[in-house]
Scaffold this motif. Sequence first.
Motif, PDB file in Angstrom:
ATOM      1  N   LEU A 391       0.849  -1.193   0.000  1.00  7.94           N
ATOM      2  CA  LEU A 391       0.000   0.000   0.000  1.00  7.94           C
ATOM      3  C   LEU A 391       0.884   1.243   0.000  1.00  7.94           C
ATOM      4  CD1 LEU A 391      -3.105   0.183   0.341  1.00  7.94           C
ATOM      5  CD2 LEU A 391      -2.688   0.593   2.760  1.00  7.94           C
ATOM      6  N   LEU A 393       2.117   4.969   0.565  1.00  7.53           N
ATOM      7  CA  LEU A 393       1.730   5.945   1.587  1.00  7.53           C
ATOM      8  C   LEU A 393       1.073   7.177   0.980  1.00  7.53           C
ATOM      9  CD1 LEU A 393       4.588   6.184   4.228  1.00  7.53           C
ATOM     10  CD2 LEU A 393       2.346   5.116   4.454  1.00  7.53           C
ATOM     11  N   ASN A 396      -2.323   7.993   2.112  1.00  7.38           N
ATOM     12  CA  ASN A 396      -2.575   8.148   3.547  1.00  7.38           C
ATOM     13  C   ASN A 396      -2.768   9.638   3.879  1.00  7.38           C
ATOM     14  OD1 ASN A 396      -1.539   8.811   6.329  1.00  7.38           O
ATOM     15  ND2 ASN A 396      -1.533   6.584   6.495  1.00  7.38           N
ATOM     16  N   PHE A 408       5.853   3.099   1.481  1.00  6.20           N
ATOM     17  CA  PHE A 408       4.748   2.145   1.403  1.00  6.20           C
ATOM     18  C   PHE A 408       4.755   1.231   2.618  1.00  6.20           C
ATOM     19  CE2 PHE A 408       8.285   0.152  -1.013  1.00  6.20           C
ATOM     20  CZ  PHE A 408       8.407  -1.056  -0.324  1.00  6.20           C
ATOM     21  N   SER A 463      -2.175   3.031   7.706  1.00  5.27           N
ATOM     22  CA  SER A 463      -1.863   2.277   6.483  1.00  5.27           C
ATOM     23  C   SER A 463      -1.525   0.823   6.792  1.00  5.27           C
ATOM     24  CB  SER A 463      -0.691   2.926   5.728  1.00  5.27           C
ATOM     25  OG  SER A 463      -1.143   4.103   5.102  1.00  5.27           O
ATOM     26  N   GLU A 466      -4.853  -0.777   7.241  1.00  2.00           N
ATOM     27  CA  GLU A 466      -5.501  -0.846   5.925  1.00  2.00           C
ATOM     28  C   GLU A 466      -4.895  -1.983   5.085  1.00  2.00           C
ATOM     29  OE1 GLU A 466      -8.082   0.454   4.630  1.00  2.00           O
ATOM     30  OE2 GLU A 466      -7.771  -0.049   2.514  1.00  2.00           O
ATOM     31  N   ALA A 467      -3.572  -2.104   5.108  1.00  2.00           N
ATOM     32  CA  ALA A 467      -2.920  -3.195   4.365  1.00  2.00           C
ATOM     33  C   ALA A 467      -3.404  -4.538   4.907  1.00  2.00           C
ATOM     34  CB  ALA A 467      -1.404  -3.081   4.485  1.00  2.00           C
TER      35      ALA A 467
END
Length: 476
Positions: A391, A393, A396, A408, A463, A466-467
């Motif tokens: 993911l 950044l 974000n 990331f 993040s 989220e990942a």
Amino acid sequence: MDRVNRVVIVGGGPGGYESALVAAQLGAEVTVVDSDGVGGSAVLTDCVPSKTLIATAELMADMEEAAELGISFAGTAAADPLGPVGESGAGTVDLRRVNDRVKALALAQSADIERRLTRDGVRILRGRAHLDGVNKAVVAELADGGREELEADAVLVATGASPRTLPSAVPDGERILTWEQVYDLKEIPERLIVVGSGVTGAEFASAYNALGIDVVLVSSRDRVLPGEDADAAEVLEEVFKRRGMTVLSKSRMESVTRHGDRVTVTLTNGQTVEGSHCLLALGSVPNTGDLGLEEAGVNRDEAGFIKVDRVSRTSARGIYAAGDCTGILMLASVAAMQGRIAMWHFLGDAVSPLDLKTVSSNVFTAPEIATVGWSQNAVDAGEIHAEAVTLPLSGNARAKMQGVRDGFVKLFCRPGTGIVVGGVVVAPRASELIHPVAIAVSESLTADQLAHAFTVYPSMSGSIAEAARRLHRYNG
Ligand SMILES: Cc1cc2nc3c(=O)[nH]c(=O)nc-3n(C[C@H](O)[C@H](O)[C@H](O)COP(=O)(O)OP(=O)(O)OC[C@H]3O[C@@H](n4cnc5c(N)ncnc54)[C@H](O)[C@@H]3O)c2cc1C
């Protein structure tokens, strides 16, 4: 009454002093012999000084980005009556003051550790020690001229490692430097050539570049940080180039020579690179040459590193080894853990063997690269079956507010169970952000469990959650 165990530790770096603290806590009579100062290279020349220098560099790098956040600085280099020492778009750096701070902080940290050891009843001897035959005896040649023979029930060797040099690239301490010598620089290098693009080379190149110095990074491989996650290294190399660093890849150094105030790095393809200073970051060699190891029955590998098992035992009964002299994973945190494990094992406390798959490590560049657990290389090589999600950044919210563009979060989990087995974070302060991933890896948490914990909004750690959410598999 039980007889008190006598432990002698050779080397006072993290491998040595952390094991001394454990042994003292468990009631042993502990002596540490160290030749260069408690804290070892970690505190006096390597880890602590480099991260202190990097703290200044980080501030400079942040200030470089300040204009984007609406800040401009009134003072300029020209307005400084003392004149600029080093200069970047954001201000000037007085390298003498930076280096004075670095050295003072390192000495203070060493003194802190020495006080702690003394308070815990550890005896410290300043001098060089070697093993004396097969009976776990140690001889200390003391710095004040004396000599002491120490009998022990267990010995721990934690003598560390030293910068590797080559006959064709001999440091002179002025213009051709090892990483131990850079803190004596009085003037800012006009053009610094860093040879070696492993972790140490990359960290110094990043730091000096942020301090406004013209840096050339000479890398023998096709990219910087060959041992790290390739996606992370790619981000870093892009940032290096954007910040004006010259990165010479596939360029193997043949020799480094000095002519007056110039240095020339000659590459194996015949090309030459000119600069004012050269920093050699060619890796480390173990300090195991003159310790009487062979006579004591302690086996080493071909490169001279002491062979140990996962509870730090050497081939000689009662002799343990920890840290860089074993070459297992050259980190202060690993050295310390190997040392503690040795003492827990010897003194009969609960102990788990060293597990490198739970070690988190960090490259202190800008941005930082933090990793834990299984790597992309291992996944690609089929050593472990894992799913990955990456993911950037850039999406974000906190990153946008802070003007962070690069970086990331990458997570690896097992396909069936969803257990998190590794991760990479590329971000400012990635060293702090990796911790939740490290907890997930060491505690075998699933991606769902990692995702379910609340994160602050807005935050970089959002993040990571989220990942983890993206690794969720719907089984309904
Ligand atoms: C530039 C640089 C930056 C680094 N940054 C980090 C970092 O940010 N984080 C991290 O985890 N790791 C970092 N490391 C790695 C870390 O410094 C080492 O892994 C760590 O120092 C290993 O600890 P040690 O106890 O094995 O040895 P050392 O710290 O090297 O200590 C060994 C001690 O033993 C002494 N000694 C040697 N021979 C004898 C003898 N015969 N008798 C008595 N004493 C002796 C030495 O003088 C020294 O004091 C860095 C390394 C470098 C080069």
